[in-house]
Design a protein around this motif. Structure first.
Motif, PDB file in Angstrom:
ATOM      1  N   MET A   1      21.936  56.418  57.148  1.00  0.00           N
ATOM      2  CA  MET A   1      22.542  55.315  56.498  1.00  0.00           C
ATOM      3  C   MET A   1      23.501  55.814  55.421  1.00  0.00           C
ATOM      4  N   THR A   2      24.620  55.241  55.380  1.00  0.00           N
ATOM      5  CA  THR A   2      25.615  55.684  54.395  1.00  0.00           C
ATOM      6  C   THR A   2      25.466  54.873  53.112  1.00  0.00           C
ATOM      7  N   PRO A   3      25.623  55.563  51.995  1.00  0.00           N
ATOM      8  CA  PRO A   3      25.526  54.812  50.736  1.00  0.00           C
ATOM      9  C   PRO A   3      26.696  53.855  50.617  1.00  0.00           C
ATOM     10  N   ARG A   4      26.391  52.745  50.107  1.00  0.00           N
ATOM     11  CA  ARG A   4      27.389  51.704  49.975  1.00  0.00           C
ATOM     12  C   ARG A   4      28.105  51.852  48.633  1.00  0.00           C
ATOM     13  N   THR A   5      29.382  51.974  48.677  1.00  0.00           N
ATOM     14  CA  THR A   5      30.135  52.065  47.421  1.00  0.00           C
ATOM     15  C   THR A   5      30.670  50.695  47.075  1.00  0.00           C
ATOM     16  N   ARG A   6      30.616  50.453  45.820  1.00  0.00           N
ATOM     17  CA  ARG A   6      31.054  49.140  45.358  1.00  0.00           C
ATOM     18  C   ARG A   6      32.498  49.261  44.884  1.00  0.00           C
ATOM     19  N   THR A   7      33.354  48.467  45.417  1.00  0.00           N
ATOM     20  CA  THR A   7      34.757  48.483  45.009  1.00  0.00           C
ATOM     21  C   THR A   7      35.024  47.267  44.147  1.00  0.00           C
ATOM     22  N   ARG A   8      35.780  47.505  43.099  1.00  0.00           N
ATOM     23  CA  ARG A   8      36.134  46.402  42.204  1.00  0.00           C
ATOM     24  C   ARG A   8      37.470  45.825  42.642  1.00  0.00           C
ATOM     25  N   ARG A   9      37.528  44.554  42.539  1.00  0.00           N
ATOM     26  CA  ARG A   9      38.761  43.872  42.887  1.00  0.00           C
ATOM     27  C   ARG A   9      39.495  43.511  41.611  1.00  0.00           C
ATOM     28  N   PHE A  10      40.784  43.423  41.700  1.00  0.00           N
ATOM     29  CA  PHE A  10      41.610  43.049  40.562  1.00  0.00           C
ATOM     30  C   PHE A  10      41.357  41.588  40.217  1.00  0.00           C
ATOM     31  N   SER A  11      41.143  41.346  38.938  1.00  0.00           N
ATOM     32  CA  SER A  11      40.921  39.976  38.486  1.00  0.00           C
ATOM     33  C   SER A  11      41.947  39.638  37.405  1.00  0.00           C
ATOM     34  N   PRO A  12      42.699  38.556  37.548  1.00  0.00           N
ATOM     35  CA  PRO A  12      43.703  38.185  36.539  1.00  0.00           C
ATOM     36  C   PRO A  12      43.072  37.847  35.193  1.00  0.00           C
ATOM     37  N   LEU A  13      41.790  37.587  35.179  1.00  0.00           N
ATOM     38  CA  LEU A  13      41.107  37.269  33.930  1.00  0.00           C
ATOM     39  C   LEU A  13      41.151  38.446  32.967  1.00  0.00           C
ATOM     40  N   HIS A  14      41.262  39.663  33.483  1.00  0.00           N
ATOM     41  CA  HIS A  14      41.331  40.844  32.627  1.00  0.00           C
ATOM     42  C   HIS A  14      42.605  40.868  31.794  1.00  0.00           C
ATOM     43  N   LEU A  15      43.657  40.246  32.280  1.00  0.00           N
ATOM     44  CA  LEU A  15      44.937  40.255  31.579  1.00  0.00           C
ATOM     45  C   LEU A  15      45.049  39.149  30.521  1.00  0.00           C
ATOM     46  N   ALA A  16      44.127  38.243  30.484  1.00  0.00           N
ATOM     47  CA  ALA A  16      44.217  37.111  29.557  1.00  0.00           C
ATOM     48  C   ALA A  16      44.235  37.571  28.101  1.00  0.00           C
ATOM     49  N   GLY A  17      43.411  38.532  27.752  1.00  0.00           N
ATOM     50  CA  GLY A  17      43.385  39.027  26.377  1.00  0.00           C
ATOM     51  C   GLY A  17      44.694  39.683  25.984  1.00  0.00           C
ATOM     52  N   TRP A  18      45.263  40.488  26.888  1.00  0.00           N
ATOM     53  CA  TRP A  18      46.537  41.143  26.601  1.00  0.00           C
ATOM     54  C   TRP A  18      47.658  40.123  26.479  1.00  0.00           C
ATOM     55  N   LEU A  19      47.646  39.113  27.322  1.00  0.00           N
ATOM     56  CA  LEU A  19      48.665  38.079  27.256  1.00  0.00           C
ATOM     57  C   LEU A  19      48.580  37.340  25.922  1.00  0.00           C
ATOM     58  N   PHE A  20      47.386  37.031  25.485  1.00  0.00           N
ATOM     59  CA  PHE A  20      47.193  36.349  24.202  1.00  0.00           C
ATOM     60  C   PHE A  20      47.703  37.214  23.052  1.00  0.00           C
ATOM     61  N   ALA A  21      47.396  38.511  23.053  1.00  0.00           N
ATOM     62  CA  ALA A  21      47.855  39.415  21.995  1.00  0.00           C
ATOM     63  C   ALA A  21      49.377  39.532  21.996  1.00  0.00           C
ATOM     64  N   ASP A  22      49.986  39.615  23.163  1.00  0.00           N
ATOM     65  CA  ASP A  22      51.443  39.697  23.241  1.00  0.00           C
ATOM     66  C   ASP A  22      52.102  38.423  22.722  1.00  0.00           C
ATOM     67  N   LEU A  23      51.531  37.274  23.030  1.00  0.00           N
ATOM     68  CA  LEU A  23      52.089  36.016  22.537  1.00  0.00           C
ATOM     69  C   LEU A  23      51.991  35.930  21.014  1.00  0.00           C
ATOM     70  N   LEU A  24      50.894  36.395  20.446  1.00  0.00           N
ATOM     71  CA  LEU A  24      50.772  36.403  18.989  1.00  0.00           C
ATOM     72  C   LEU A  24      51.795  37.334  18.357  1.00  0.00           C
ATOM     73  N   LEU A  25      52.054  38.475  18.986  1.00  0.00           N
ATOM     74  CA  LEU A  25      53.055  39.401  18.483  1.00  0.00           C
ATOM     75  C   LEU A  25      54.442  38.765  18.500  1.00  0.00           C
ATOM     76  N   VAL A  26      54.779  38.076  19.575  1.00  0.00           N
ATOM     77  CA  VAL A  26      56.077  37.396  19.669  1.00  0.00           C
ATOM     78  C   VAL A  26      56.188  36.320  18.591  1.00  0.00           C
ATOM     79  N   LEU A  27      55.150  35.561  18.377  1.00  0.00           N
ATOM     80  CA  LEU A  27      55.179  34.527  17.337  1.00  0.00           C
ATOM     81  C   LEU A  27      55.344  35.131  15.955  1.00  0.00           C
ATOM     82  N   ALA A  28      54.690  36.246  15.702  1.00  0.00           N
ATOM     83  CA  ALA A  28      54.832  36.912  14.405  1.00  0.00           C
ATOM     84  C   ALA A  28      56.263  37.397  14.207  1.00  0.00           C
ATOM     85  N   LEU A  29      56.875  37.977  15.228  1.00  0.00           N
ATOM     86  CA  LEU A  29      58.255  38.449  15.122  1.00  0.00           C
ATOM     87  C   LEU A  29      59.230  37.295  14.909  1.00  0.00           C
TER      88      LEU A  29
END
Length: 161
Positions: A1-29
């Motif tokens: 039996m071969t060990p099963r490797t778990r692959t992670r899929r890309f989730s757009p939820l990971h980018l939400a924090g970066w998008l929020f930080a970038d928007l705050l930076l633009v507002l500050a500028l």
């Protein structure tokens, strides 16, 4: 039996924090860019107005330091305190109504120690030359290479009002 490797899929939820930080930076500028220029405000005048000058309103808020220095030079022998004071009065006469925030003084000499000592001597005489202009100003002594002593270049940074 071969060990099963778990692959992670890309989730757009990971980018939400970066998008929020970038928007705050633009507002500050945008907020910083919206601030008026205190130098231009002190000069007065609105677009489209001509004729008689109205009295300048008294500035409010914190003072700023002009980013462009006034550059002057003096030439007097080290130890000639009265001559140094006279030259300082002469080269700063055009700016006698301003107040200096800080002064960078570059003493010319082939020896760094003597050049710095001359710059220190010049800086110690600033308040004697123009007490109102240099009261509370921060000074710094520097050496600038040269073949002989007895001269200095000053960079004076004035408050905007």
């Amino acid at each position: 039996m071969t060990p099963r490797t778990r692959t992670r899929r890309f989730s757009p939820l990971h980018l939400a924090g970066w998008l929020f930080a970038d928007l705050l930076l633009v507002l500050a500028l945008v907020a910083m860019g919206d601030q008026g220029d205190p130098v231009k405000a002190a000069e007065g005048g609105r677009p489209g107005t001509t004729g008689t000058k109205e009295p300048k309103p008294k500035p409010t808020g914190p003072r700023a330091v002009n980013r462009k220095p006034v550059k002057v030079s003096i030439a007097a022998a080290p130890g000639a305190r009265d001559r140094i004071v006279r030259q300082l009065r002469s080269v700063t006469a055009r700016h006698k109504d301003k107040q200096a925030a800080f002064v960078l003084t570059f003493g010319h000499h082939s020896d760094p120690g003597r050049g710095g000592a001359y710059a220190s001597e010049v800086n110690s005489l600033l308040t004697k030359a123009r007490p109102a202009m240099f009261k509370g100003a921060t000074t710094r002594d520097f050496w600038k290479g040269g073949s002989s002593g007895g001269s200095a270049d000053l960079e004076i940074y004035f408050y905007t009002y």
